[in-house]
Design a protein around this motif. Structure first.
Motif, PDB file in Angstrom:
ATOM      1  N   SER A   9      -0.651  -8.462 -21.823  1.00 18.77           N
ATOM      2  CA  SER A   9      -1.544  -8.350 -20.667  1.00 18.77           C
ATOM      3  C   SER A   9      -1.479  -6.927 -20.112  1.00 18.77           C
ATOM      4  O   SER A   9      -0.508  -6.200 -20.319  1.00 18.77           O
ATOM      5  CB  SER A   9      -1.133  -9.343 -19.586  1.00 18.77           C
ATOM      6  N   ARG A  10      -2.519  -6.557 -19.347  1.00 14.03           N
ATOM      7  CA  ARG A  10      -2.605  -5.191 -18.825  1.00 14.03           C
ATOM      8  C   ARG A  10      -3.126  -5.236 -17.389  1.00 14.03           C
ATOM      9  O   ARG A  10      -4.177  -5.818 -17.123  1.00 14.03           O
ATOM     10  CB  ARG A  10      -3.523  -4.350 -19.711  1.00 14.03           C
ATOM     11  N   VAL A  11      -2.369  -4.614 -16.466  1.00 15.10           N
ATOM     12  CA  VAL A  11      -2.740  -4.623 -15.054  1.00 15.10           C
ATOM     13  C   VAL A  11      -2.782  -3.182 -14.537  1.00 15.10           C
ATOM     14  O   VAL A  11      -1.911  -2.368 -14.864  1.00 15.10           O
ATOM     15  CB  VAL A  11      -1.739  -5.451 -14.222  1.00 15.10           C
ATOM     16  N   LEU A  12      -3.788  -2.899 -13.710  1.00 12.50           N
ATOM     17  CA  LEU A  12      -3.976  -1.574 -13.126  1.00 12.50           C
ATOM     18  C   LEU A  12      -3.471  -1.565 -11.689  1.00 12.50           C
ATOM     19  O   LEU A  12      -3.838  -2.421 -10.882  1.00 12.50           O
ATOM     20  CB  LEU A  12      -5.469  -1.215 -13.143  1.00 12.50           C
ATOM     21  N   ILE A  13      -2.616  -0.598 -11.351  1.00 14.11           N
ATOM     22  CA  ILE A  13      -2.168  -0.386  -9.976  1.00 14.11           C
ATOM     23  C   ILE A  13      -2.847   0.872  -9.449  1.00 14.11           C
ATOM     24  O   ILE A  13      -2.804   1.927 -10.085  1.00 14.11           O
ATOM     25  CB  ILE A  13      -0.647  -0.237  -9.882  1.00 14.11           C
ATOM     26  N   VAL A  14      -3.461   0.750  -8.288  1.00 15.20           N
ATOM     27  CA  VAL A  14      -4.218   1.853  -7.687  1.00 15.20           C
ATOM     28  C   VAL A  14      -3.380   2.506  -6.589  1.00 15.20           C
ATOM     29  O   VAL A  14      -2.865   1.825  -5.702  1.00 15.20           O
ATOM     30  CB  VAL A  14      -5.548   1.336  -7.096  1.00 15.20           C
ATOM     31  N   GLY A  15      -3.247   3.834  -6.658  1.00 13.73           N
ATOM     32  CA  GLY A  15      -2.569   4.574  -5.598  1.00 13.73           C
ATOM     33  C   GLY A  15      -1.120   4.188  -5.412  1.00 13.73           C
ATOM     34  O   GLY A  15      -0.652   4.041  -4.282  1.00 13.73           O
ATOM     35  N   ALA A  16      -0.386   4.046  -6.494  1.00 13.52           N
ATOM     36  CA  ALA A  16       0.991   3.550  -6.416  1.00 13.52           C
ATOM     37  C   ALA A  16       1.914   4.518  -5.686  1.00 13.52           C
ATOM     38  O   ALA A  16       1.749   5.740  -5.752  1.00 13.52           O
ATOM     39  CB  ALA A  16       1.529   3.296  -7.823  1.00 13.52           C
ATOM     40  N   ASP A  54      -6.640  -6.832 -17.329  1.00 13.55           N
ATOM     41  CA  ASP A  54      -6.654  -8.229 -16.894  1.00 13.55           C
ATOM     42  C   ASP A  54      -6.732  -8.355 -15.380  1.00 13.55           C
ATOM     43  O   ASP A  54      -7.215  -9.369 -14.856  1.00 13.55           O
ATOM     44  CB  ASP A  54      -5.394  -8.940 -17.400  1.00 13.55           C
ATOM     45  N   GLY A  55      -6.228  -7.357 -14.677  1.00 10.20           N
ATOM     46  CA  GLY A  55      -6.238  -7.439 -13.224  1.00 10.20           C
ATOM     47  C   GLY A  55      -6.016  -6.085 -12.595  1.00 10.20           C
ATOM     48  O   GLY A  55      -5.666  -5.107 -13.269  1.00 10.20           O
ATOM     49  N   VAL A  56      -6.212  -6.025 -11.280  1.00  8.91           N
ATOM     50  CA  VAL A  56      -6.045  -4.780 -10.534  1.00  8.91           C
ATOM     51  C   VAL A  56      -5.479  -5.096  -9.150  1.00  8.91           C
ATOM     52  O   VAL A  56      -5.805  -6.120  -8.551  1.00  8.91           O
ATOM     53  CB  VAL A  56      -7.385  -4.019 -10.404  1.00  8.91           C
ATOM     54  N   THR A  57      -4.630  -4.207  -8.648  1.00  5.59           N
ATOM     55  CA  THR A  57      -4.072  -4.377  -7.310  1.00  5.59           C
ATOM     56  C   THR A  57      -3.739  -3.024  -6.715  1.00  5.59           C
ATOM     57  O   THR A  57      -3.687  -2.008  -7.428  1.00  5.59           O
ATOM     58  CB  THR A  57      -2.806  -5.254  -7.339  1.00  5.59           C
ATOM     59  N   ALA A  58      -3.520  -3.024  -5.414  1.00 11.60           N
ATOM     60  CA  ALA A  58      -2.979  -1.867  -4.700  1.00 11.60           C
ATOM     61  C   ALA A  58      -1.969  -2.401  -3.696  1.00 11.60           C
ATOM     62  O   ALA A  58      -2.186  -3.459  -3.099  1.00 11.60           O
ATOM     63  CB  ALA A  58      -4.082  -1.087  -3.998  1.00 11.60           C
ATOM     64  N   PHE A  59      -0.885  -1.691  -3.509  1.00 11.28           N
ATOM     65  CA  PHE A  59       0.135  -2.099  -2.546  1.00 11.28           C
ATOM     66  C   PHE A  59       0.166  -1.182  -1.324  1.00 11.28           C
ATOM     67  O   PHE A  59       1.039  -1.319  -0.470  1.00 11.28           O
ATOM     68  CB  PHE A  59       1.513  -2.111  -3.211  1.00 11.28           C
TER      69      PHE A  59
END
Length: 389
Positions: free
Chosen positions: A2-9, A69-74
């Motif tokens: 699976s592959r997930v993108l984190i924005v502005g980590a 598969d997905g994207v998030t930002a924390f």
């Protein structure tokens, strides 16, 4: 895989990401990229994250090259961008409407409804005249804050009409005026997956008095009666439902008055001030791997608690320029100490305490119960000494 993108980590965004079946990609601004982030990520795409069209295009190119598969930002500043990527690419992520509603304090208050939480008096104001009227309606003391602020920035408790000169309150309009709820402050730490919200912990807060409310410490688990804690947990889950929050962490703050929880605000990101780390140490649930697993449709990460309780105490100082910092090694050697971080070095300017950015370090400790964890953190913090020039 699976592959997930984190924005502005931030570096904390990639902590505890140990599942090798999930590949991490980063969409990052050049000035924010660190060597640690580069080492963890499979792919890093550098772009101006404040240029929405360019950032969306960069995410689409990553997706075309190797599907995400997905994207998030924390980080609060990039939650909307992550939601926009989610909708543009049709991959897992948090909805844009939910993200925007949580960022808008007035919209969050409108969503409270019958969640079980209570709202104080509140009113959005657009100019100085409306500000004066709203403060009169709320009564003194009252709270004046930016509608979209975070980290206690710009939040003031007004107890004297003389404090209402607009440029000394906040130059940004609109503002939100609220009646002041006097009582202990807490936060609820949750992780959501497919719209199901799990309360991981409730945190007690130590907050300054006076005009500028700044958090000086936290401890968990909160010492609340079980029935009240259950009511608060159910109420926060209902609020997140009403906002439309679907996946990832949330951090919801409230005050107790006469046994009733009054909402302060909620954020669809994990709690700052290392609350996320304290939660993980005590419950074994860290929000970063839990969120990444949910986005990748992978099983819940294993939970291995380290200690029954944790506490953090932040270091502050009188305004001035730092000459010397001593006692750090002594603090690190104290029983129960998990981490000591000092941001002040010789030459650092210590500012008047008006926001979390004005603190100069912290001590995080664990214990067999909350009282022991607090004592360990406070004892270690007392060993650190900052001398000004």
């Amino acid at each position: 895989m699976s592959r997930v993108l984190i924005v502005g980590a931030r570096d904390s965004s990639i902590d505890y990401l140990d599942d090798r079946s999930i590949t991490i990609d980063l969409l990052q601004s050049p000035e924010r990229l660190t060597a640690r982030q580069s080492a963890v990520a499979d792919r890093v795409r550098l772009v101006d994250l404040h240029d929405m069209p360019a950032a969306l295009e960069a995410a689409a190119e990553l997706h075309a090259d190797a599907p995400l598969d997905g994207v998030t930002a924390f980080h609060e500043a990039f939650l909307v961008l992550a939601a926009r990527i989610h909708e543009a690419l049709g991959i897992a992520g948090n909805p844009l409407l939910a993200t925007r509603a949580a960022l808008d304090k007035a919209a969050t208050r409108a969503a409270v409804g019958r969640s079980g939480l209570r709202n104080p008096y509140h009113r959005v104001v657009l100019d100085a005249g409306q500000l004066i009227d709203a403060v009169r309606e709320a009564g003194l003391p009252c709270v004046v804050k930016p509608v979209d602020g975070a980290g206690s920035a710009g939040v003031r408790v007004i107890s004297d009409p003389a404090q209402l000169v607009p440029d000394t309150v906040n130059r940004r309009w609109p503002l939100l005026v609220e009646s002041y709820i006097d009582g202990p402050e807490f936060s609820v730490e949750t992780v959501s997956r497919d719209g199901r919200h799990e309360v991981i912990a409730i945190t007690e807060k130590l907050v300054t008095d006076g005009q500028w409310r700044v958090e000086l410490g936290h401890q968990l688990p909160a010492r609340l009666p079980a029935e009240l804690a259950a009511h608060i947990s159910e109420s926060v889950a209902a609020l997140l439902d009403r906002l439309g929050h679907r996946v990832g962490p949330a951090h919801t703050e409230f005050r107790l008055r006469d046994g009733e929880p009054y909402l302060i605000e909620t954020h669809t990101r994990y709690g700052g001030d290392r609350i996320w780390e304290m939660t993980g140490l005590v419950t074994g649930c860290f929000p970063q791997p839990a969120t990444i697993a949910a986005l990748a449709s992978r099983p819940h990460p294993r939970r291995d608690p380290i200690a029954p309780a944790a506490a953090i105490r932040f270091l502050t100082g009188e305004p001035g320029v730092v000459d010397e910092v001593t006692g750090v090694e002594e603090a690190q050697a104290c029983p129960g100490v998990h981490e000591v971080v000092i941001d002040a070095v010789p030459g650092t300017e210590v500012r008047q305490l008006r926001s979390s950015e004005d603190r100069i370090g912290y001590v995080l400790a664990t214990g067999d119960d909350v009282v022991q964890a607090i004592a360990a953190a406070e004892h270690a913090a007392s060993r650190v000494r900052v001398r000004l020039r």
